[in-house]
Design a protein around this motif. Structure first.
Motif, PDB file in Angstrom:
ATOM      1  N   LYS A 322       0.836  -1.199   0.000  1.00 14.41           N
ATOM      2  CA  LYS A 322       0.000   0.000   0.000  1.00 14.41           C
ATOM      3  C   LYS A 322       0.879   1.261   0.000  1.00 14.41           C
ATOM      4  O   LYS A 322       0.653   2.194  -0.776  1.00 14.41           O
ATOM      5  CB  LYS A 322      -0.861  -0.037   1.271  1.00 14.41           C
ATOM      6  CG  LYS A 322      -2.107   0.789   1.228  1.00 14.41           C
ATOM      7  CD  LYS A 322      -3.017   0.317   2.375  1.00 14.41           C
ATOM      8  CE  LYS A 322      -3.972   1.393   2.816  1.00 14.41           C
ATOM      9  NZ  LYS A 322      -4.699   1.002   4.034  1.00 14.41           N
ATOM     10  N   VAL A 323       1.894   1.244   0.860  1.00 12.25           N
ATOM     11  CA  VAL A 323       2.785   2.396   0.990  1.00 12.25           C
ATOM     12  C   VAL A 323       3.579   2.610  -0.304  1.00 12.25           C
ATOM     13  O   VAL A 323       3.716   3.738  -0.798  1.00 12.25           O
ATOM     14  CB  VAL A 323       3.739   2.199   2.193  1.00 12.25           C
ATOM     15  CG1 VAL A 323       4.822   3.266   2.227  1.00 12.25           C
ATOM     16  CG2 VAL A 323       2.962   2.195   3.499  1.00 12.25           C
ATOM     17  N   GLN A 324       4.073   1.518  -0.860  1.00  8.10           N
ATOM     18  CA  GLN A 324       4.874   1.617  -2.095  1.00  8.10           C
ATOM     19  C   GLN A 324       4.044   2.222  -3.220  1.00  8.10           C
ATOM     20  O   GLN A 324       4.539   3.024  -4.018  1.00  8.10           O
ATOM     21  CB  GLN A 324       5.392   0.227  -2.490  1.00  8.10           C
ATOM     22  CG  GLN A 324       6.482  -0.273  -1.565  1.00  8.10           C
ATOM     23  CD  GLN A 324       6.817  -1.742  -1.770  1.00  8.10           C
ATOM     24  OE1 GLN A 324       5.948  -2.531  -2.161  1.00  8.10           O
ATOM     25  NE2 GLN A 324       8.060  -2.122  -1.491  1.00  8.10           N
ATOM     26  N   LYS A 325       2.799   1.837  -3.255  1.00  4.32           N
ATOM     27  CA  LYS A 325       1.902   2.361  -4.285  1.00  4.32           C
ATOM     28  C   LYS A 325       1.671   3.861  -4.072  1.00  4.32           C
ATOM     29  O   LYS A 325       1.763   4.664  -5.006  1.00  4.32           O
ATOM     30  CB  LYS A 325       0.579   1.595  -4.223  1.00  4.32           C
ATOM     31  CG  LYS A 325      -0.335   1.866  -5.378  1.00  4.32           C
ATOM     32  CD  LYS A 325      -1.488   0.878  -5.384  1.00  4.32           C
ATOM     33  CE  LYS A 325      -2.502   1.313  -6.442  1.00  4.32           C
ATOM     34  NZ  LYS A 325      -3.811   0.709  -6.189  1.00  4.32           N
ATOM     35  N   LYS A 326       1.441   4.219  -2.819  1.00  3.96           N
ATOM     36  CA  LYS A 326       1.185   5.626  -2.485  1.00  3.96           C
ATOM     37  C   LYS A 326       2.337   6.529  -2.885  1.00  3.96           C
ATOM     38  O   LYS A 326       2.131   7.621  -3.398  1.00  3.96           O
ATOM     39  CB  LYS A 326       0.936   5.778  -0.978  1.00  3.96           C
ATOM     40  CG  LYS A 326      -0.373   5.205  -0.509  1.00  3.96           C
ATOM     41  CD  LYS A 326      -1.538   6.103  -0.874  1.00  3.96           C
ATOM     42  CE  LYS A 326      -2.833   5.515  -0.330  1.00  3.96           C
ATOM     43  NZ  LYS A 326      -4.007   6.245  -0.813  1.00  3.96           N
ATOM     44  N   VAL A 327       3.578   6.071  -2.633  1.00  5.37           N
ATOM     45  CA  VAL A 327       4.708   6.958  -2.927  1.00  5.37           C
ATOM     46  C   VAL A 327       5.098   6.938  -4.406  1.00  5.37           C
ATOM     47  O   VAL A 327       5.953   7.707  -4.838  1.00  5.37           O
ATOM     48  CB  VAL A 327       5.953   6.679  -2.056  1.00  5.37           C
ATOM     49  CG1 VAL A 327       5.638   6.888  -0.573  1.00  5.37           C
ATOM     50  CG2 VAL A 327       6.521   5.291  -2.287  1.00  5.37           C
ATOM     51  N   PHE A 329       5.905   3.984  -6.453  1.00  7.15           N
ATOM     52  CA  PHE A 329       6.715   2.906  -7.032  1.00  7.15           C
ATOM     53  C   PHE A 329       5.875   2.132  -8.033  1.00  7.15           C
ATOM     54  O   PHE A 329       4.675   1.975  -7.831  1.00  7.15           O
ATOM     55  CB  PHE A 329       7.227   1.957  -5.929  1.00  7.15           C
ATOM     56  CG  PHE A 329       8.196   2.604  -4.968  1.00  7.15           C
ATOM     57  CD1 PHE A 329       8.796   3.819  -5.249  1.00  7.15           C
ATOM     58  CD2 PHE A 329       8.515   1.968  -3.766  1.00  7.15           C
ATOM     59  CE1 PHE A 329       9.689   4.409  -4.354  1.00  7.15           C
ATOM     60  CE2 PHE A 329       9.408   2.551  -2.874  1.00  7.15           C
ATOM     61  CZ  PHE A 329       9.985   3.773  -3.164  1.00  7.15           C
ATOM     62  N   PRO A 330       6.491   1.645  -9.091  1.00  2.00           N
ATOM     63  CA  PRO A 330       5.722   0.920 -10.114  1.00  2.00           C
ATOM     64  C   PRO A 330       5.125  -0.374  -9.564  1.00  2.00           C
ATOM     65  O   PRO A 330       5.703  -1.015  -8.681  1.00  2.00           O
ATOM     66  CB  PRO A 330       6.752   0.610 -11.201  1.00  2.00           C
ATOM     67  CG  PRO A 330       8.074   0.840 -10.600  1.00  2.00           C
ATOM     68  CD  PRO A 330       7.916   1.752  -9.462  1.00  2.00           C
TER      69      PRO A 330
END
Ligand code: TRP
Length: 334
Positions: A322-327, A329-330
């Motif tokens: 979830k966090v990776q998507k928010k910031v 990241f592909p």
């Protein structure tokens, strides 16, 4: 909130031997928390290497700690007791949160100041960003509550600040954790200086009872416990040594303070100390026996380690993705 239950997270360092103070003040009270909370108890080995460790020793202590938690009564199926280094999400989230934490904030951390004074020859970047890793631990599991001692309050505060900052940019990603205020355990003091808390890092080994101390050692340490000389067993702040012993006996025997004071009315310090020592032996003996039995069953402990790492990893990955998507990241291609 995970699986309909509030989440409780705690991390513990595997440096130093755990004491009667850790047991009576914390661990003992955690045994029943799994009814109300989804509990995670993480052996924080990533944090440990912020100061130099002997590798074999670190590995051994980490396993001892994990086994001891189970021996003390934490159900390893209902509670997720695991190693931080087995869940890579801790380090990954920590990196991201580093980019949402200010140097100025970290500079204010009193533990960093204390530890850099103590380890002046090794003030590494990990020591500086230690609180960010701790924030990652807590936020990775969307923890609602964190049982922390006073020395860790500032770290919980910065965790909340980082989470709120992140949420204010990206929406409600993280649960904002609160300190756990439940039934407070007894505060057990040093046997050699009863105005100081019993600590696993005390240099005087007579000051602390370790969970693995044998009966003779326990009795000897209690016999040497520092008290006063008026030979009256009363519970008040003018008599910190006796007060501490009364507290310990009260926890060991499940008797109230009043009952203990009555029981020892007119009894001398020598006999009282012996009784306290014996009560502690009877509390620790079953834990030590269980520990010995668990230690022999390597496959069982290995199985717990594996299963719990998988369980922790499952929840950690959910937050991390979830966090990776928010910031930005592909997305992963499956
Ligand atoms: N810093 C804590 C200590 O030294 C250990 C810790 C690491 C911790 N991560 C945590 C405690 C997360 C609570 C929650 O005691």
């Amino acid at each position: 909130m995970l699986d309909g239950k509030k989440t409780l997270f705690s991390g513990m360092q595997a440096t130093g031997n755990i004491t009667l103070g850790n047991y009576m003040g914390a661990l003992k009270n955690w045994i029943t928390l799994d009814e109300e909370y989804q509990c995670f108890y993480c052996v924080v080995d990533l944090h440990s290497i912020t100061v130099r460790q002997d590798p074999a020793e670190l590995r051994k202590r980490a396993r001892t700690l994990l086994t001891l938690y189970i021996a003390a009564g934490l159900d390893p199926v209902k509670n997720c007791i695991y190693y931080q280094s087995h869940v890579s999400g801790h380090a990954e989230l920590s990196w991201i949160l580093n980019c949402f934490t200010y140097m100025g904030e970290l500079n204010r951390m009193t533990q960093f100041k204390d530890k850099s004074a103590k380890h002046a020859d090794n003030i590494n970047a990990g020591l500086f960003t230690y609180p960010v890793l701790m924030a990652a631990d807590i936020l990775l599991f969307q923890s609602d509550v964190v049982p922390v001692g006073v020395d860790q309050k500032q770290h919980l505060e910065i965790t909340r600040d980082i989470a709120e900052r992140f949420n204010s940019i990206y929406g409600d990603v993280f649960t904002i954790p609160e300190p756990y205020i439940g039934k407070v355990g007894a505060k057990i003091m040093s046997l050699q200086d009863p105005t100081k808390k019993m600590s696993k890092s005390d240099e005087n080994i007579n000051a602390s009872i370790y969970l693995m101390d044998d009966p003779d050692t326990i009795i000897r340490k209690f016999k040497r416990a520092v008290t006063d000389s008026d030979n009256q067993i009363l519970y008040n702040d003018e008599k910190p040594g006796i007060k501490n012993l009364i507290d310990i006996y009260s926890v060991s025997t499940n008797k109230t303070i009043d009952e203990v004071v009555k029981e020892f009315d007119g009894v001398g310090y020598g006999d009282f100390k012996l009784a306290v020592g014996e009560s502690v032996v009877s509390v620790l003996k079953p834990i030590q026996d269980k520990f010995a039995q668990l230690t022999k069953d390597k496959d069982y402990i290995d199985g717990i380690i594996k299963d719990n790492a998988e369980k922790a990893n499952y929840f950690a990955t959910k937050t991390l993705r979830k966090v990776q998507k928010k910031v930005g990241f592909p997305e992963r291609v499956r």
